[in-house]
Every structure is written in C-alpha cells, then in structure tokens.
Design an enzyme around this catalytic site. Structure first.
Site, PDB file in Angstrom:
ATOM      1  N   ARG A 177      10.796 -36.312  12.329  1.00 18.39           N
ATOM      2  CA  ARG A 177      10.826 -37.759  12.253  1.00 18.39           C
ATOM      3  C   ARG A 177       9.592 -38.345  11.576  1.00 18.39           C
ATOM      4  O   ARG A 177       9.583 -39.506  11.191  1.00 18.39           O
ATOM      5  CB  ARG A 177      10.878 -38.349  13.661  1.00 18.39           C
ATOM      6  CG  ARG A 177      12.190 -38.803  14.228  1.00 18.39           C
ATOM      7  CD  ARG A 177      13.053 -39.658  13.360  1.00 18.39           C
ATOM      8  NE  ARG A 177      12.852 -41.079  13.578  1.00 18.39           N
ATOM      9  CZ  ARG A 177      13.410 -41.758  14.552  1.00 18.39           C
ATOM     10  NH1 ARG A 177      14.166 -41.161  15.449  1.00 18.39           N
ATOM     11  NH2 ARG A 177      13.201 -43.046  14.649  1.00 18.39           N
TER      12      ARG A 177
ATOM     13  N   HIS B  79       0.941 -21.099  15.229  1.00 10.34           N
ATOM     14  CA  HIS B  79       1.127 -20.282  14.029  1.00 10.34           C
ATOM     15  C   HIS B  79       1.213 -21.227  12.825  1.00 10.34           C
ATOM     16  O   HIS B  79       2.311 -21.557  12.364  1.00 10.34           O
ATOM     17  CB  HIS B  79       2.402 -19.452  14.160  1.00 10.34           C
ATOM     18  CG  HIS B  79       2.580 -18.442  13.071  1.00 10.34           C
ATOM     19  ND1 HIS B  79       3.216 -17.230  13.268  1.00 10.34           N
ATOM     20  CD2 HIS B  79       2.223 -18.447  11.769  1.00 10.34           C
ATOM     21  CE1 HIS B  79       3.239 -16.554  12.133  1.00 10.34           C
ATOM     22  NE2 HIS B  79       2.654 -17.285  11.204  1.00 10.34           N
TER      23      HIS B  79
ATOM     24  N   HIS C 293       5.608 -26.659  10.657  1.00  9.97           N
ATOM     25  CA  HIS C 293       5.438 -27.147  12.033  1.00  9.97           C
ATOM     26  C   HIS C 293       3.967 -27.480  12.284  1.00  9.97           C
ATOM     27  O   HIS C 293       3.548 -28.600  12.010  1.00  9.97           O
ATOM     28  CB  HIS C 293       6.016 -26.175  13.076  1.00  9.97           C
ATOM     29  CG  HIS C 293       5.870 -24.714  12.780  1.00  9.97           C
ATOM     30  ND1 HIS C 293       4.647 -24.089  12.645  1.00  9.97           N
ATOM     31  CD2 HIS C 293       6.816 -23.754  12.615  1.00  9.97           C
ATOM     32  CE1 HIS C 293       4.847 -22.802  12.423  1.00  9.97           C
ATOM     33  NE2 HIS C 293       6.145 -22.562  12.386  1.00  9.97           N
TER      34      HIS C 293
ATOM     35  N   GLU D  30      -2.110 -17.526  15.210  1.00  7.69           N
ATOM     36  CA  GLU D  30      -1.360 -16.497  14.501  1.00  7.69           C
ATOM     37  C   GLU D  30      -1.257 -16.866  13.022  1.00  7.69           C
ATOM     38  O   GLU D  30      -1.303 -18.045  12.666  1.00  7.69           O
ATOM     39  CB  GLU D  30       0.061 -16.392  15.058  1.00  7.69           C
ATOM     40  CG  GLU D  30       0.156 -16.035  16.517  1.00  7.69           C
ATOM     41  CD  GLU D  30       1.588 -15.984  17.015  1.00  7.69           C
ATOM     42  OE1 GLU D  30       1.796 -15.457  18.120  1.00  7.69           O
ATOM     43  OE2 GLU D  30       2.485 -16.455  16.293  1.00  7.69           O
TER      44      GLU D  30
ATOM     45  N   HIS E  88       7.904 -12.716  21.081  1.00 11.78           N
ATOM     46  CA  HIS E  88       9.020 -13.074  20.213  1.00 11.78           C
ATOM     47  C   HIS E  88      10.322 -12.959  20.977  1.00 11.78           C
ATOM     48  O   HIS E  88      10.768 -11.870  21.336  1.00 11.78           O
ATOM     49  CB  HIS E  88       9.105 -12.237  18.933  1.00 11.78           C
ATOM     50  CG  HIS E  88       9.779 -13.000  17.825  1.00 11.78           C
ATOM     51  ND1 HIS E  88       9.098 -13.822  16.970  1.00 11.78           N
ATOM     52  CD2 HIS E  88      11.078 -13.098  17.484  1.00 11.78           C
ATOM     53  CE1 HIS E  88       9.951 -14.384  16.126  1.00 11.78           C
ATOM     54  NE2 HIS E  88      11.163 -13.969  16.423  1.00 11.78           N
TER      55      HIS E  88
ATOM     56  N   GLY F  86       7.203 -19.233  23.058  1.00 10.95           N
ATOM     57  CA  GLY F  86       7.344 -20.590  22.575  1.00 10.95           C
ATOM     58  C   GLY F  86       8.771 -21.067  22.526  1.00 10.95           C
ATOM     59  O   GLY F  86       9.161 -21.977  23.260  1.00 10.95           O
TER      60      GLY F  86
END
Length: 252
Positions: free
Chosen positions: A19, A44, A51, A74, A202, A225
């Site tokens: 957004r 990361h 992101h 990361e 992961h 995450g």
C-alpha cells in the site's frame, strides 16, 4: 540450552509495501514480538527492496539494542549494492548485528530455496566471513540437508550453519516427515562434530516444529517468519473483532 526463537518480520514489510506508507509498522510489530518473549528479530533485506528496506534494518538494530535482544540479518553476500541497497556487508559493518546469516539467493527467487555449494562458493566466502567477524558478528551459513562438504563451513570461519528446512516442511505436510528428518539429523551431527552450532529455518510452523526438534536435538535457534505471521492473523482475529464491536457499541 533451550532453543531460541528469532521472528522474521519480512512479511510485515510486504504488507506495508503493498500500500505504501508506514502501516503496518515493522518496528512496532517487532517490538510486539519482543515484548511477547521472542529472543530476537530476523530480517532479510534484498536488493530489490521487495520487503525489508535498509532504513528498516537500521531502525530494527536500534530496537533490538534497546531490548537487549539478538538481531539477525540474512542476505546474499555476493549481491552488489544498488540504489536503496548498500550491500549486505556494508550494512552489517555499519550496524554490527548479533548474527549474519549468509544465503545464496538470487533476485529472481521468490524465497530462499537452497543452501551454499562450498565446493563452488567456499573461496569467495572466506574473506567475506572474515570481514564480518572483524565487525563482531556471529556468522551462520545456510545449508541443505546432506551437504557433502558441511565441515568446510568451519574451515571458512563460520560459527554456525542454518539448516534449510523447506523440504522437511513439505514432506511433513505430505505425511512423509521421516523422508527428511534423518538427513537433517545427520547433517546437524556432522556440523556439531566440526565445531559448528546449528540453527534452522524456513517453513517451520506450530504444526511441524515439535517433530523437528525431537529429531534434531541441540538446535540453538529457529528463525520463523512466514508461518508465524500467518498464524498470528488467525490468532488475533477474535480480539480484533471484539475491539471493533466495543467501538461500535460505544457509538450506537
């Protein structure tokens, strides 16, 4: 030692970026995780800024320092700097995170989906790991279960490995966890025998984490995450709806 939880807040940034603006606030979300008892925060940052942004990393470094919590950054050490992304090593040298987890991901990958090939990448990693150690960072290397050169991670100067658990999570979902667990356990054993500590991450979730930890004892840290943020959406719905109803009742 109890396994520690580091919450990856990348998905909060994905939602924000969809957004524009600052909502939801990545730092506020990370603070909520720490206040709830998480041991650390993971990010990361990627060169394409899909992101987490470099500005977020700096703000989260301040937050984790204030909380006395671990901060894990990361990223791909081979990715060159570009507009809005100073490069992984310059960012880590500037901020001195507790841990840096090196991951061989490319721009075209949706998410990290494989570990390092030490036969191919070892010599390139050696000076980069040394630079991160000078900056005071613990260094972890992302690896696949069954990596034939796992001991090489210790020779390169790494402190830890992070087991890539994506294939395990997929096997668990298919009712075939035992297809992956022995390979993960053997890789962890070889890593510890070489003097390395073991992290994992992961696609770990509330559904599959216990079975993983039962099969691979001694894991130091899990970085979670995607599943954690998704689960939080469901777990928080009742409270959120209740808050809206109370507001409506007060203005009815």
């Amino acid at each position: 030692m109890t396994c520690r939880l580091s919450v990856n807040v990348n998905k909060i940034a994905v939602l924000r970026n969809s957004r524009g603006g600052q909502d939801p606030d990545v730092v506020a979300a990370a603070a909520a995780c720490l206040d709830a008892g998480a041991h650390g925060i993971t990010v990361h940052p990627r060169p394409d800024r899909r992101h987490i942004h470099a500005e977020d990393v700096r703000a989260l470094a301040r937050l984790t320092a204030q909380h006395g919590a671990e901060f894990n950054i990361e990223g791909n050490p081979f990715a060159p700097p570009r507009a809005g992304y100073p490069g992984l090593l310059p960012l880590c040298s500037e901020l001195g995170p507790t841990q840096v987890t090196l991951v061989p991901d490319g721009d075209g990958q949706l998410t990290s989906d494989h570990g390092f090939d030490f036969g191919r990448d070892g010599e390139r990693l050696l000076p980069l790991i040394a630079e991160l150690k000078v900056a005071g960072c613990r260094v972890s290397l992302f690896v696949d279960a069954g990596n034939p050169l796992i001991e090489r991670a210790a020779d390169l100067g790494a402190d830890r490995i992070e087991l890539y658990t994506g294939p395990y999570a997929a096997a668990f979902a298919a009712g075939q966890a035992q297809r992956e667990l022995p390979r993960l356990a053997e890789t962890a054993r070889r890593a510890r025998d070489a003097g390395l500590a073991v992290n994992a991450g992961h696609d770990l979730s509330q559904l599959n984490l216990a079975a993983f930890l039962d099969a691979i004892p001694g894991v130091q840290e899990v970085s979670i995450g995607h599943a954690l943020i998704g689960e939080a959406l469901y777990a928080g719905l009742t409270a959120t709806v209740g808050s809206y109803l109370r507001i409506l009742a007060a203005h009815g």
